[in-house]
Design a protein around this motif. Structure first.
Motif, PDB file in Angstrom:
ATOM      1  N   ARG A 216      23.011 -13.080   3.795  1.00 65.06           N
ATOM      2  CA  ARG A 216      22.780 -12.523   5.230  1.00 65.06           C
ATOM      3  C   ARG A 216      21.802 -10.958   5.050  1.00 65.06           C
ATOM      4  NH1 ARG A 216      28.118  -9.534   7.536  1.00 65.06           N
ATOM      5  NH2 ARG A 216      28.595  -8.632   5.839  1.00 65.06           N
ATOM      6  N   LEU A 217      21.686 -10.783   3.747  1.00 64.57           N
ATOM      7  CA  LEU A 217      20.860  -9.454   3.542  1.00 64.57           C
ATOM      8  C   LEU A 217      19.767  -9.960   2.730  1.00 64.57           C
ATOM      9  CD1 LEU A 217      23.677  -7.069   2.567  1.00 64.57           C
ATOM     10  CD2 LEU A 217      22.622  -7.393   4.763  1.00 64.57           C
ATOM     11  N   ALA A 218      19.261 -11.137   2.594  1.00 61.22           N
ATOM     12  CA  ALA A 218      18.006 -11.694   1.857  1.00 61.22           C
ATOM     13  C   ALA A 218      16.724 -11.339   2.561  1.00 61.22           C
ATOM     14  CB  ALA A 218      18.214 -13.162   1.636  1.00 61.22           C
ATOM     15  N   PRO A 219      15.799 -10.958   1.626  1.00 59.86           N
ATOM     16  CA  PRO A 219      14.533 -10.826   2.068  1.00 59.86           C
ATOM     17  C   PRO A 219      13.847 -11.882   3.124  1.00 59.86           C
ATOM     18  CG  PRO A 219      14.447 -10.505  -0.412  1.00 59.86           C
ATOM     19  CD  PRO A 219      15.661 -10.763   0.288  1.00 59.86           C
ATOM     20  N   LEU A 220      13.062 -11.619   3.880  1.00 54.72           N
ATOM     21  CA  LEU A 220      12.335 -12.450   4.621  1.00 54.72           C
ATOM     22  C   LEU A 220      10.802 -12.299   4.224  1.00 54.72           C
ATOM     23  CD1 LEU A 220      13.169 -11.813   8.383  1.00 54.72           C
ATOM     24  CD2 LEU A 220      14.013 -13.661   6.854  1.00 54.72           C
ATOM     25  N   PRO A 221      10.068 -13.342   4.252  1.00 55.96           N
ATOM     26  CA  PRO A 221       8.658 -13.082   3.949  1.00 55.96           C
ATOM     27  C   PRO A 221       7.774 -11.852   4.499  1.00 55.96           C
ATOM     28  CG  PRO A 221       9.101 -15.377   4.522  1.00 55.96           C
ATOM     29  CD  PRO A 221      10.305 -14.753   4.928  1.00 55.96           C
ATOM     30  N   GLY A 222       7.222 -11.231   3.971  1.00 55.52           N
ATOM     31  CA  GLY A 222       6.570 -10.014   4.227  1.00 55.52           C
ATOM     32  C   GLY A 222       7.459  -8.780   4.073  1.00 55.52           C
ATOM     33  N   GLU A 223       8.642  -8.928   3.677  1.00 58.29           N
ATOM     34  CA  GLU A 223       9.397  -7.634   3.490  1.00 58.29           C
ATOM     35  C   GLU A 223       9.252  -7.499   1.727  1.00 58.29           C
ATOM     36  OE1 GLU A 223      12.701  -8.078   6.901  1.00 58.29           O
ATOM     37  OE2 GLU A 223      13.461  -8.496   4.975  1.00 58.29           O
ATOM     38  N   HIS A 224       9.034  -6.338   1.576  1.00 57.38           N
ATOM     39  CA  HIS A 224       8.854  -5.801  -0.135  1.00 57.38           C
ATOM     40  C   HIS A 224      10.137  -6.000  -0.560  1.00 57.38           C
ATOM     41  CE1 HIS A 224       6.561  -4.284  -3.122  1.00 57.38           C
ATOM     42  NE2 HIS A 224       7.204  -3.099  -3.267  1.00 57.38           N
ATOM     43  N   VAL A 225       9.899  -6.575  -1.903  1.00 52.49           N
ATOM     44  CA  VAL A 225      11.000  -6.726  -2.996  1.00 52.49           C
ATOM     45  C   VAL A 225      10.781  -5.780  -4.115  1.00 52.49           C
ATOM     46  CG1 VAL A 225      12.376  -8.174  -4.375  1.00 52.49           C
ATOM     47  CG2 VAL A 225      11.847  -9.094  -2.128  1.00 52.49           C
ATOM     48  N   VAL A 226      11.534  -4.976  -4.548  1.00 54.43           N
ATOM     49  CA  VAL A 226      11.257  -4.192  -5.846  1.00 54.43           C
ATOM     50  C   VAL A 226      12.463  -4.581  -6.824  1.00 54.43           C
ATOM     51  CG1 VAL A 226      11.651  -1.947  -6.680  1.00 54.43           C
ATOM     52  CG2 VAL A 226      10.463  -2.083  -4.378  1.00 54.43           C
ATOM     53  N   GLU A 227      12.021  -4.886  -7.989  1.00 53.74           N
ATOM     54  CA  GLU A 227      12.790  -5.228  -9.037  1.00 53.74           C
ATOM     55  C   GLU A 227      13.035  -4.005 -10.247  1.00 53.74           C
ATOM     56  OE1 GLU A 227      12.033  -9.024 -10.771  1.00 53.74           O
ATOM     57  OE2 GLU A 227      13.066 -10.204  -8.952  1.00 53.74           O
ATOM     58  N   LYS A 228      14.148  -3.724 -10.459  1.00 51.95           N
ATOM     59  CA  LYS A 228      14.371  -2.688 -11.296  1.00 51.95           C
ATOM     60  C   LYS A 228      15.384  -2.896 -12.428  1.00 51.95           C
ATOM     61  CE  LYS A 228      18.221  -0.659  -8.571  1.00 51.95           C
ATOM     62  NZ  LYS A 228      19.237  -0.769  -9.667  1.00 51.95           N
ATOM     63  N   ASN A 229      15.401  -2.427 -13.555  1.00 50.67           N
ATOM     64  CA  ASN A 229      16.438  -2.557 -14.376  1.00 50.67           C
ATOM     65  C   ASN A 229      17.148  -1.102 -14.941  1.00 50.67           C
ATOM     66  OD1 ASN A 229      14.173  -1.824 -16.104  1.00 50.67           O
ATOM     67  ND2 ASN A 229      13.745  -3.742 -16.631  1.00 50.67           N
ATOM     68  N   VAL A 230      16.850  -0.221 -14.339  1.00 47.93           N
ATOM     69  CA  VAL A 230      17.633   0.983 -14.449  1.00 47.93           C
ATOM     70  C   VAL A 230      17.994   1.504 -13.015  1.00 47.93           C
ATOM     71  CG1 VAL A 230      16.270   1.969 -16.403  1.00 47.93           C
ATOM     72  CG2 VAL A 230      15.560   2.423 -14.014  1.00 47.93           C
ATOM     73  N   PRO A 231      18.888   2.378 -12.693  1.00 49.44           N
ATOM     74  CA  PRO A 231      19.590   2.431 -11.582  1.00 49.44           C
ATOM     75  C   PRO A 231      18.477   2.974 -10.532  1.00 49.44           C
ATOM     76  CG  PRO A 231      21.130   3.406 -13.188  1.00 49.44           C
ATOM     77  CD  PRO A 231      19.818   3.159 -14.141  1.00 49.44           C
ATOM     78  N   ASP A 232      17.753   3.885 -11.086  1.00 50.95           N
ATOM     79  CA  ASP A 232      16.637   4.399  -9.998  1.00 50.95           C
ATOM     80  C   ASP A 232      15.480   3.542  -9.761  1.00 50.95           C
ATOM     81  OD1 ASP A 232      14.586   5.953  -8.847  1.00 50.95           O
ATOM     82  OD2 ASP A 232      14.888   7.772 -10.070  1.00 50.95           O
TER      83      ASP A 232
ATOM     84  N   PHE B 278      12.740   3.914  -8.311  1.00 50.78           N
ATOM     85  CA  PHE B 278      11.546   4.467  -8.742  1.00 50.78           C
ATOM     86  C   PHE B 278      10.737   4.272 -10.016  1.00 50.78           C
ATOM     87  CE2 PHE B 278      12.528   6.679  -4.391  1.00 50.78           C
ATOM     88  CZ  PHE B 278      11.400   6.594  -3.754  1.00 50.78           C
ATOM     89  N   ILE B 279      11.792   4.185 -10.923  1.00 47.31           N
ATOM     90  CA  ILE B 279      11.305   3.968 -12.196  1.00 47.31           C
ATOM     91  C   ILE B 279      10.660   2.735 -12.709  1.00 47.31           C
ATOM     92  CG2 ILE B 279      12.089   4.256 -14.790  1.00 47.31           C
ATOM     93  CD1 ILE B 279      12.247   6.913 -13.005  1.00 47.31           C
ATOM     94  N   HIS B 280       9.628   2.880 -12.955  1.00 47.54           N
ATOM     95  CA  HIS B 280       8.598   1.508 -13.678  1.00 47.54           C
ATOM     96  C   HIS B 280       8.404   0.321 -12.721  1.00 47.54           C
ATOM     97  CE1 HIS B 280       8.667   3.606 -17.455  1.00 47.54           C
ATOM     98  NE2 HIS B 280      10.206   3.433 -17.420  1.00 47.54           N
ATOM     99  N   SER B 281       8.604   0.614 -11.286  1.00 43.71           N
ATOM    100  CA  SER B 281       8.662  -0.258 -10.212  1.00 43.71           C
ATOM    101  C   SER B 281       7.161  -0.093  -9.257  1.00 43.71           C
ATOM    102  CB  SER B 281       9.838  -0.105  -9.492  1.00 43.71           C
ATOM    103  OG  SER B 281       9.678   1.019  -8.575  1.00 43.71           O
ATOM    104  N   GLY B 282       6.684   0.931  -9.255  1.00 46.58           N
ATOM    105  CA  GLY B 282       5.594   0.862  -8.336  1.00 46.58           C
ATOM    106  C   GLY B 282       5.978   1.251  -7.054  1.00 46.58           C
ATOM    107  N   LEU B 283       7.358   1.551  -6.858  1.00 51.84           N
ATOM    108  CA  LEU B 283       7.688   1.856  -5.655  1.00 51.84           C
ATOM    109  C   LEU B 283       7.081   2.962  -4.802  1.00 51.84           C
ATOM    110  CD1 LEU B 283       9.731   1.385  -2.990  1.00 51.84           C
ATOM    111  CD2 LEU B 283      11.375   2.598  -4.357  1.00 51.84           C
TER     112      LEU B 283
END
Length: 183
Positions: A74-90, A92-97
């Motif tokens: 029920r919280l999954a992204p719809l087409p056009g909604e931005h998805v950021v993948e991270k592998n640390v808590p923040d 903003f780190i290494h994501s281009g956010l």
């Protein structure tokens, strides 16, 4: 006064966070509140950013290919909604956010998700430090029980409250779902 609609950032609302093995948590209505905010943002055609944790630890529920890494339906992204993948808590780190937000002129963020004292707090601190006008939604975030540094077990409510206190005023404004939906 800022008139733009803030981007809604949904952090780590993955299937692994809904598993009972994650431990005792607070705010059992958080997912419903996140869903209500997500619906309001979508109706307003406002920006939504979904953040997904991808673990670097084999065997983690958030390891690629594991069911826990998938977004809750029920919280999954719809087409056009931005998805950021991270592998640390923040997020903003290494994501281009940060670049993605600036390229779209986004200066305001509303942060929801999990866990309050980990990814939510880390991301909100960086957002505040980078100059984004940041709000964290107290009843659309949650935490888990945790043992503190002195060995005292803290309830999820205590962990959550302390994390929000850490953020309030310096990095973010703490708000709630009803307040945001009544604007």
């Amino acid at each position: 006064m800022h008139t733009e609609i803030p981007a809604l950032m949904i952090i780590d609302m993955q299937k692994g966070m809904a598993d009972a093995s994650a431990g005792p948590r607070n705010n059992p209505d958080a997912e419903g509140n996140i869903a209500a905010l997500l619906d309001a943002w979508r109706r307003a055609d406002a920006r939504v950013v979904h953040v997904r944790h991808i673990s670097r630890t084999p065997g983690s529920p958030f390891w690629p290919g594991q069911p826990g890494v998938e977004f809750q339906e029920r919280l999954a992204p719809l087409p056009g909604e931005h998805v950021v993948e991270k592998n640390v808590p923040d997020a903003f780190i290494h994501s281009g956010l940060e670049r993605w937000l600036h390229a779209r002129g986004i200066t305001q963020l509303v942060i929801v998700g999990v866990s309050t004292n980990n990814s939510v707090e880390a991301t909100a601190r960086t957002a505040g430090n980078l100059g984004f006008h940041t709000q964290v939604v107290s009843d659309a975030t949650f935490a888990f029980d945790k043992v503190d540094y002195s060995g005292t077990k803290r309830s999820a409510d205590e962990v959550h409250a302390m994390s929000l206190a850490n953020l309030e005023g310096e990095y973010a404004v703490i708000t709630d779902t009803q307040r945001l939906l009544s604007i």
